[in-house]
Design a protein around this motif. Structure first.
Motif, PDB file in Angstrom:
ATOM      1  N   ASP A   1       0.838  -1.203   0.000  1.00 51.26           N
ATOM      2  CA  ASP A   1       0.000   0.000   0.000  1.00 51.26           C
ATOM      3  C   ASP A   1       0.871   1.251   0.000  1.00 51.26           C
ATOM      4  OD1 ASP A   1      -2.670   1.209   0.130  1.00 51.26           O
ATOM      5  OD2 ASP A   1      -1.991   1.961   2.074  1.00 51.26           O
ATOM      6  N   ALA A   2       1.926   1.246   0.793  1.00 41.47           N
ATOM      7  CA  ALA A   2       2.844   2.382   0.807  1.00 41.47           C
ATOM      8  C   ALA A   2       3.544   2.535  -0.536  1.00 41.47           C
ATOM      9  CB  ALA A   2       3.870   2.213   1.928  1.00 41.47           C
ATOM     10  N   PHE A   3       3.870   1.424  -1.190  1.00 44.50           N
ATOM     11  CA  PHE A   3       4.510   1.502  -2.500  1.00 44.50           C
ATOM     12  C   PHE A   3       3.594   2.203  -3.507  1.00 44.50           C
ATOM     13  CE2 PHE A   3       5.292  -0.215  -6.758  1.00 44.50           C
ATOM     14  CZ  PHE A   3       6.639   0.084  -6.900  1.00 44.50           C
ATOM     15  N   ARG A   4       2.314   1.971  -3.407  1.00 39.23           N
ATOM     16  CA  ARG A   4       1.366   2.584  -4.337  1.00 39.23           C
ATOM     17  C   ARG A   4       1.100   4.047  -4.029  1.00 39.23           C
ATOM     18  NH1 ARG A   4      -2.656  -2.379  -3.297  1.00 39.23           N
ATOM     19  NH2 ARG A   4      -1.669  -3.964  -4.598  1.00 39.23           N
ATOM     20  N   ARG A   5       1.220   4.446  -2.763  1.00 43.21           N
ATOM     21  CA  ARG A   5       0.735   5.768  -2.372  1.00 43.21           C
ATOM     22  C   ARG A   5       1.728   6.666  -1.645  1.00 43.21           C
ATOM     23  NH1 ARG A   5      -3.388   2.109  -1.484  1.00 43.21           N
ATOM     24  NH2 ARG A   5      -5.384   2.578  -2.511  1.00 43.21           N
ATOM     25  N   ARG A   6       2.698   6.082  -0.919  1.00 47.38           N
ATOM     26  CA  ARG A   6       3.518   6.904  -0.037  1.00 47.38           C
ATOM     27  C   ARG A   6       4.996   6.551  -0.189  1.00 47.38           C
ATOM     28  NH1 ARG A   6      -1.274   6.071   2.278  1.00 47.38           N
ATOM     29  NH2 ARG A   6      -0.689   3.976   2.979  1.00 47.38           N
ATOM     30  N   ARG A   7       5.643   7.290  -1.041  1.00 47.78           N
ATOM     31  CA  ARG A   7       7.075   7.089  -1.277  1.00 47.78           C
ATOM     32  C   ARG A   7       7.871   8.166  -0.524  1.00 47.78           C
ATOM     33  NH1 ARG A   7       7.322   5.115  -6.719  1.00 47.78           N
ATOM     34  NH2 ARG A   7       5.658   3.563  -7.004  1.00 47.78           N
ATOM     35  N   CYS A   8       9.096   7.852  -0.216  1.00 47.21           N
ATOM     36  CA  CYS A   8       9.984   8.835   0.396  1.00 47.21           C
ATOM     37  C   CYS A   8      11.413   8.590  -0.065  1.00 47.21           C
ATOM     38  CB  CYS A   8       9.905   8.800   1.928  1.00 47.21           C
ATOM     39  SG  CYS A   8      10.595   7.307   2.688  1.00 47.21           S
TER      40      CYS A   8
END
Length: 229
Positions: free
Chosen positions: A89-96
């Motif tokens: 889910d983070a890969f799809r929406r929340r990168r840093c």
């Protein structure tokens, strides 16, 4: 993998590299960062890029148990980051991007593991590809920001030290990564000429005990017993 790294840079360096917004501020240098401690991460939450403080070890938003029950999530494998439940889910929406001055890996040596320090060949700031998430503690209601560093297979130069290495984003990949437009194709091993290495003090082996600039200074290795001098 990548289980220890350093963050020692100026605001001007980070501003120039990642075009972060906001007023300049002092960034604390750290030379022995271990998982579950706080790190700097560059994110874009819709109001421009910023430097945020996050726990190193991702806690997904859907996590229902306590913080102590989170498995080791300080690294995410490039090959499975888009599909593994802890990270997808983070890969799809929340990168840093996790800025770093260098990282450590270890080799076997007489008297204990020998740490080696890896930094950019040009002495600049490294841009680790990462993911972040926002989690609310079900017991206290406190909000926690956390992140992970993505690792790929090692390149040929790195292989004698470890079979994995952090994904280093080039300048051309930064915008696409943070906007979530770039895909897994950017999660590749760094070029063999991208890094330099030297052995450092075994004090690095004590996370939380020592944190000073001398930890990244080169040391002379003692010859192994029986070696010809």
């Amino acid at each position: 993998m990548c289980g220890r790294f350093t963050q020692s840079y100026t605001w001007d360096e980070i501003h120039a590299l990642f075009e972060v917004a906001g007023a300049a501020r002092n960034l604390r240098p750290r030379y022995n960062i271990a998982p579950t401690t706080e790190v700097d991460a560059v994110v874009d939450r819709g109001q421009g890029r910023e430097v945020a403080s996050m726990r190193w070890g991702l806690v997904p938003a859907w996590w229902k148990k306590g913080l102590k029950e989170v498995p080791a999530t300080f690294n995410a494998r490039a090959e499975t980051v888009a599909s593994k439940p802890m990270f997808r889910d983070a890969f799809r929406r929340r990168r840093c991007i996790v800025p770093a001055s260098g990282f450590f890996e270890w080799t076997d040596a007489a008297g204990g593991k020998q740490p080696h320090f890896f930094s950019a060949a040009d002495g600049g700031v490294l841009a680790f590809a990462g993911l972040w998430d926002r989690w609310t503690d079900p017991a206290s209601g406190d909000e926690l920001l956390s992140c992970t560093v993505i690792v790929s297979g090692a390149n040929g130069w790195m292989a004698p030290y470890h079979d994995r290495m952090p994904v280093l984003l080039g300048a051309a990949d930064v915008a696409g990564w943070l906007s979530v437009e770039a895909g897994p194709e950017v999660l590749r091993p760094a070029a063999e000429a991208a890094l330099r290495e030297w052995p450092v003090s075994k004090r690095v082996n004590r996370p939380g005990a020592d944190d000073d600039p001398a930890l990244v200074e080169p040391v002379d290795l003692e010859p192994e017993a029986g070696a010809l001098l």
